[in-house]
Design an enzyme around this catalytic site. Structure first.
Site, PDB file in Angstrom:
ATOM      1  N   LEU A  31       1.041  -1.263  -0.165  1.00 29.45           N
ATOM      2  CA  LEU A  31       0.013   0.079  -0.065  1.00 29.45           C
ATOM      3  C   LEU A  31       0.808   1.329  -0.093  1.00 29.45           C
ATOM      4  O   LEU A  31       1.934   1.277   0.686  1.00 29.45           O
ATOM      5  CB  LEU A  31      -0.821   0.012   1.306  1.00 29.45           C
ATOM      6  N   HIS A  32       0.175   2.368  -0.521  1.00 31.08           N
ATOM      7  CA  HIS A  32       0.767   3.676  -0.614  1.00 31.08           C
ATOM      8  C   HIS A  32      -0.035   4.731  -0.532  1.00 31.08           C
ATOM      9  O   HIS A  32      -1.336   4.465  -0.466  1.00 31.08           O
ATOM     10  CB  HIS A  32       1.636   3.704  -1.947  1.00 31.08           C
ATOM     11  N   HIS A  35      -3.409   4.360  -2.330  1.00 31.21           N
ATOM     12  CA  HIS A  35      -4.495   3.555  -1.577  1.00 31.21           C
ATOM     13  C   HIS A  35      -5.133   4.349  -0.455  1.00 31.21           C
ATOM     14  O   HIS A  35      -6.168   4.156  -0.269  1.00 31.21           O
ATOM     15  CB  HIS A  35      -3.772   2.255  -1.185  1.00 31.21           C
ATOM     16  N   GLY A 145      -9.505   3.664  -7.883  1.00 27.87           N
ATOM     17  CA  GLY A 145      -8.800   4.488  -8.583  1.00 27.87           C
ATOM     18  C   GLY A 145      -8.889   4.743 -10.007  1.00 27.87           C
ATOM     19  O   GLY A 145      -9.009   3.911 -10.546  1.00 27.87           O
ATOM     20  N   GLU A 146      -8.715   6.108 -10.179  1.00 27.32           N
ATOM     21  CA  GLU A 146      -8.865   6.378 -11.604  1.00 27.32           C
ATOM     22  C   GLU A 146      -7.361   6.045 -12.451  1.00 27.32           C
ATOM     23  O   GLU A 146      -7.408   6.168 -13.866  1.00 27.32           O
ATOM     24  CB  GLU A 146      -9.410   7.779 -11.825  1.00 27.32           C
ATOM     25  N   ASP A 148      -6.122   3.296 -12.788  1.00 31.69           N
ATOM     26  CA  ASP A 148      -6.505   2.080 -13.555  1.00 31.69           C
ATOM     27  C   ASP A 148      -7.648   2.227 -14.534  1.00 31.69           C
ATOM     28  O   ASP A 148      -8.630   1.816 -13.809  1.00 31.69           O
ATOM     29  CB  ASP A 148      -6.309   0.912 -12.860  1.00 31.69           C
ATOM     30  N   GLN A 151      -9.643  -0.575 -15.659  1.00 33.58           N
ATOM     31  CA  GLN A 151     -10.175  -1.400 -14.672  1.00 33.58           C
ATOM     32  C   GLN A 151     -11.445  -0.993 -14.248  1.00 33.58           C
ATOM     33  O   GLN A 151     -12.440  -1.437 -14.087  1.00 33.58           O
ATOM     34  CB  GLN A 151      -9.105  -1.564 -13.711  1.00 33.58           C
ATOM     35  N   SER A 183       2.226   4.001  -7.732  1.00 31.84           N
ATOM     36  CA  SER A 183       1.630   2.677  -8.280  1.00 31.84           C
ATOM     37  C   SER A 183       2.734   1.970  -7.383  1.00 31.84           C
ATOM     38  O   SER A 183       4.040   2.144  -7.392  1.00 31.84           O
ATOM     39  CB  SER A 183       1.595   2.581  -9.685  1.00 31.84           C
ATOM     40  N   SER A 184       2.335   0.445  -7.013  1.00 37.68           N
ATOM     41  CA  SER A 184       2.925  -0.287  -6.317  1.00 37.68           C
ATOM     42  C   SER A 184       4.087  -0.819  -7.424  1.00 37.68           C
ATOM     43  O   SER A 184       5.206  -1.259  -6.872  1.00 37.68           O
ATOM     44  CB  SER A 184       2.272  -1.518  -5.846  1.00 37.68           C
TER      45      SER A 184
END
Ligand code: PAF
Length: 212
Positions: A31-32, A35, A145-146, A148, A151, A183-184
């Site tokens: 997580l960052h 998130h 999240g926008e 992705d 998705q 992003s991770s």
């Protein structure tokens, strides 16, 4: 610390006993701050928040990519604790795929384009796990999240097509100072790849600004 639940049936029971609305944030962990923006919005709009952490094998079209995905559970719990998250759902593969991967969600249009062209099966695996997670969570709202964007569009489309009771909420991108979206996967870039990613993000944003 948040209460940690791994068994879908146990969570459903706990959810049934909860009063008020539930906001759900599905994640694959590592997580960052991106998130955390989802978590904060979920907290602001609901009485309770559930975050799931599950590295979903069916959305990786390469086994080495799945194996290399960073797992940082203890740090993730600490971050969620700092945000006051009440519940974390951390199932294993067996709990999520009791059907031995035989049932899958198949979208035949948007999932075949753009990123879908380069990652065969990715969106099918993503939609399948999101449908399972939404059914288990029992949330009023789920946050995506926008970043992705494809998705997000597919999850919205699935929720509409399957008459799902959960509202899908879009949350704006969180960026580094350089402009790169958090992003991770950025954690796996070499310094040179990171520079290229920053440049690409600047070029793309420059191009859309010129269009406006
Ligand atoms: O965006 C992600 O982290 C994943 O695709 C999701 C929505 C948690 C499904 O595994």
């Amino acid at each position: 610390m948040p209460s940690i639940v791994s068994d879908p049936a146990a969570w459903k029971k706990q959810r049934a006993a909860l009063e008020g609305t539930l906001g759900f944030v599905p994640t694959m962990g590592n997580l960052h701050a991106g998130h955390m923006a989802l978590v904060r919005q979920a907290k602001a709009e609901n009485d309770h928040v559930l975050v799931s952490i599950f590295v979903n094998p069916t959305q990786f079209n390469r086994r080495d990519d799945y194996n290399a995905y960073l797992r940082t559970l203890e740090a993730d719990y600490a971050l969620l604790d700092g945000e006051g998250v009440e519940f974390v759902f951390t199932p294993d593969e067996k709990a999520m795929y009791p059907d031995n991967y035989e049932m899958q969600v198949n979208e035949t249009s948007l999932s075949q384009e753009l990123e879908g062209k380069f990652r065969p099966g990715h969106f099918q695996g993503m939609l399948t796990v999101v449908l399972k997670l939404l059914n288990i969570a029992g949330a009023a709202r789920a946050y995506f999240g926008e970043k992705d964007f494809q998705q997000l569009m597919l999850v919205k489309k699935m929720a509409e097509a399957f008459f799902l009771p959960t509202e899908i909420v879009a949350v704006p991108i969180v960026r580094e100072k350089s402009g790169l979206a958090l992003s991770s996967r950025n954690n796996r870039l070499s310094p040179q790849q990171r520079e290229q990613a920053v440049l690409l993000s600047q070029l793309l944003r420059g191009a859309t600004a010129n269009d406006a």
